[in-house]
Write a protein that holds these residues in place. Structure first.
Motif, PDB file in Angstrom:
ATOM      1  N   ILE A 227       0.850  -1.209   0.000  1.00 21.04           N
ATOM      2  CA  ILE A 227       0.000   0.000   0.000  1.00 21.04           C
ATOM      3  C   ILE A 227       0.883   1.258   0.000  1.00 21.04           C
ATOM      4  N   ALA A 228       1.961   1.206   0.795  1.00 25.17           N
ATOM      5  CA  ALA A 228       2.866   2.363   0.871  1.00 25.17           C
ATOM      6  C   ALA A 228       3.496   2.662  -0.482  1.00 25.17           C
ATOM      7  N   ILE A 229       3.898   1.606  -1.194  1.00 24.76           N
ATOM      8  CA  ILE A 229       4.560   1.792  -2.500  1.00 24.76           C
ATOM      9  C   ILE A 229       3.537   2.262  -3.544  1.00 24.76           C
ATOM     10  N   VAL A 230       2.430   1.527  -3.641  1.00 19.20           N
ATOM     11  CA  VAL A 230       1.436   1.833  -4.683  1.00 19.20           C
ATOM     12  C   VAL A 230       0.787   3.201  -4.424  1.00 19.20           C
ATOM     13  N   GLY A 231       0.593   3.521  -3.157  1.00 19.79           N
ATOM     14  CA  GLY A 231      -0.004   4.812  -2.806  1.00 19.79           C
ATOM     15  C   GLY A 231       0.991   5.958  -2.801  1.00 19.79           C
ATOM     16  N   ASN A 232       2.277   5.645  -3.054  1.00 15.70           N
ATOM     17  CA  ASN A 232       3.348   6.655  -3.081  1.00 15.70           C
ATOM     18  C   ASN A 232       3.432   7.433  -1.756  1.00 15.70           C
ATOM     19  N   VAL A 235       7.308   7.478   2.909  1.00 16.67           N
ATOM     20  CA  VAL A 235       7.805   8.146   4.126  1.00 16.67           C
ATOM     21  C   VAL A 235       6.727   8.142   5.214  1.00 16.67           C
ATOM     22  N   VAL A 236       5.502   8.445   4.831  1.00 17.81           N
ATOM     23  CA  VAL A 236       4.387   8.465   5.798  1.00 17.81           C
ATOM     24  C   VAL A 236       4.206   7.073   6.410  1.00 17.81           C
ATOM     25  N   ALA A 237       4.253   6.044   5.564  1.00 18.86           N
ATOM     26  CA  ALA A 237       4.072   4.671   6.048  1.00 18.86           C
ATOM     27  C   ALA A 237       5.193   4.269   7.005  1.00 18.86           C
ATOM     28  N   ALA A 238       6.406   4.699   6.683  1.00 21.64           N
ATOM     29  CA  ALA A 238       7.536   4.378   7.567  1.00 21.64           C
ATOM     30  C   ALA A 238       7.378   5.061   8.927  1.00 21.64           C
TER      31      ALA A 238
END
Lengths: 405, 73
Positions: A227-232, A235-238
């Motif tokens: 989700i973090a990658i596809v949603g670009n 940094v927020v996900a990390a």
């Protein structure tokens, strides 16, 4: 956005209901087949069913397919494929003891659907500063992200309810961030993760009736990373899973190599007589999040889990702030404030400068005039004589000046 | 717990600042990297690895400073 409302509601309800109602039969099945492990944080021998990964995957796939039917998005398909591959890696690790490099390498392979379907944007967006366009580096980022999120969620799954509860909090903050960044489709996929984790938490919380196992933790972590990658929103996900990432960082920096938990000789925490968790005093013991939390005094398992949740909430808030920074709203506000402040400062400086200059000029002129007048008076001349004797008198005109306040 | 929260906030700040440095170094000279073509891309990879290494080393130093003896191995 309104057209996403109905698919979102339906898929979220399916995600929750599937996991909520399918987990009890799975617990019964696993207990009947004696596929259980000991809960080491309980006094006596308490056996708990494991793994809960199949029901977590079933919940994600069933609800994700509903969303895919409605939206026909290849991004959703890629996320679901990553979940399937991450589950396969975890399931193998649940059933057999694999080498210490198996999970990191195999999880890297689990990222291939994202790369093959090309559902990523090779730009990494950093809050406040901007974007980096790095096509080659980003391939490494995709693999690294799935690997890190999968393993960190797995590493925090050491206490009853920690992994599933942590994913509920992290998932909510990531969903909110995606809504803020107006990436609504991926935000809905993230809500599926929240619903699945929430339903599973019902059976995973203290006292656990089922453990997610490697298969469950890797599915949750792998989906989160995808989700973090596809949603670009890398940094927020990390930031949202920072406590789990730090747990892995602490562990790796203390043992200084990739190692399976079963290979650790010195335990990071011990149990007191009343089964409270206390930090180990052994200097060789790994440095972990639970060890830091319990370093001040022994705590019950419930207290430690609540501490982890508090840290997750804090990092979730930081993640949302990071997302707001990425929208540029804060930059606009800061620019406005700075511009108005600078305008005010420049105006007041100009006003004082111009006033000072006029004062100096006027006083100089007056003093010069007085000097001339006194000199002429002393010499017995009148003003007419003065004007006649100075035919080339320069007429100085002061230009119009606009003083803004 | 206070030390843990402090460390969490510092790491967050380091992430923002590290991102800023990366944007300035990798994004600020974009035309220059583009001119170099494939070599420029490789250069970007090398610089990115160096930046991440530097960031992790700094993080480790902050960790040792905040948590003291327990964190040092």
């Amino acid at each position: 956005m309104t057209e996403l409302f109905i698919p979102g509601i339906i898929s979220c309800v399916i995600a929750f209901v599937v996991v909520y109602f399918c987990t009890p039969p799975l617990i019964s099945y696993l207990q009947n087949k004696n596929i259980t492990v000991r809960d080491v944080n309980k006094s006596g021998v308490v056996m708990v069913a494991r793994p809960g990964g199949p029901v977590i995957l079933f919940g994600i796939i069933s609800s994700g397919m509903i969303l895919y039917i409605f939206l026909q998005s290849s991004e959703i398909l890629a996320i679901l494929l990553v979940c399937v591959l991450a589950f396969a890696v975890g399931f193998v690790d649940d059933r057999r003891i694999m080498g210490r490099w198996f999970k990191p390498v195999a999880l890297g392979v689990a990222a291939t659907p994202i790369l093959l379907l090309g559902v990523y944007d090779a730009n990494i967006t950093f809050p406040l500063f901007g974007v980096i366009h790095t096509p080659i580096v980003y391939v490494g980022v995709v693999i690294f992200m799935i690997l890190v999120t999968g393993n960190t969620v797995n590493s925090i799954d050491v206490l009853n309810g920690a992994a599933s509860g942590f994913m509920v909090i992290a998932g909510i903050s990531l969903s909110v961030s995606l809504f803020i960044l107006q990436n609504y489709e991926i935000a809905l996929v993230c809500l599926l993760l929240v619903c699945v984790s929430l339903a599973f938490y019902k059976y995973h919380k203290i006292p656990s009736r089922i453990f997610p196992g490697d298969s469950g933790a890797l599915v949750l972590g792998g989906m989160y990373g995808a989700i973090a990658i596809v949603g670009n929103v890398e940094v927020v996900a990390a930031v949202a899973i920072l406590p789990a990432v730090l747990n892995s960082f602490f562990f790796l920096s203390s043992v200084k190599r990739i190692v399976e938990h079963r290979q650790i000789q010195a335990r990071p925490v011990l149990h007191t007589k009343d089964m409270k968790i206390a930090a180990a005093t052994d200097a060789a013991a790994p440095f972990t999040l639970v060890r830091i939390i319990t370093s001040s005094h022994p705590m019950s398992e419930h207290q430690v889990v609540m501490m982890i949740f508090k840290l997750a909430i804090l990092s979730g808030v930081l993640a949302v702030i990071t997302a707001i920074m990425m929208t540029g709203a804060i930059i606009d506000v800061m620019t406005d404030v700075l511009t108005s402040t600078m305008n005010g400062m420049v105006n007041s400086m100009m006003t004082s400068m111009v006033t000072g200059m006029v004062d100096v000029l006027m006083s100089a002129m007056l003093s010069e005039m007085l000097n001339v007048m006194s000199a002429t008076a002393l010499a017995g001349y009148t003003m007419e004589h003065v004007v006649e004797s100075v035919p080339d008198m320069v007429m100085v005109s002061v230009p119009d000046m606009v003083i803004s306040t | 717990m206070i030390r843990l929260v402090t460390f969490l906030l510092i790491v967050w700040g380091m992430m923002l600042l590290g991102g800023g440095v990366a944007v300035i170094i990798l994004g600020g000279f974009e035309p220059w990297y583009d001119e170099l073509g494939f070599v420029g891309e490789i250069l970007k990879v090398v610089i990115a690895i160096l930046l991440v290494t530097l960031w992790v080393v700094s993080l480790s130093a902050v960790k040792n400073h905040i948590f003291g003896g327990m964190a040092r191995h």
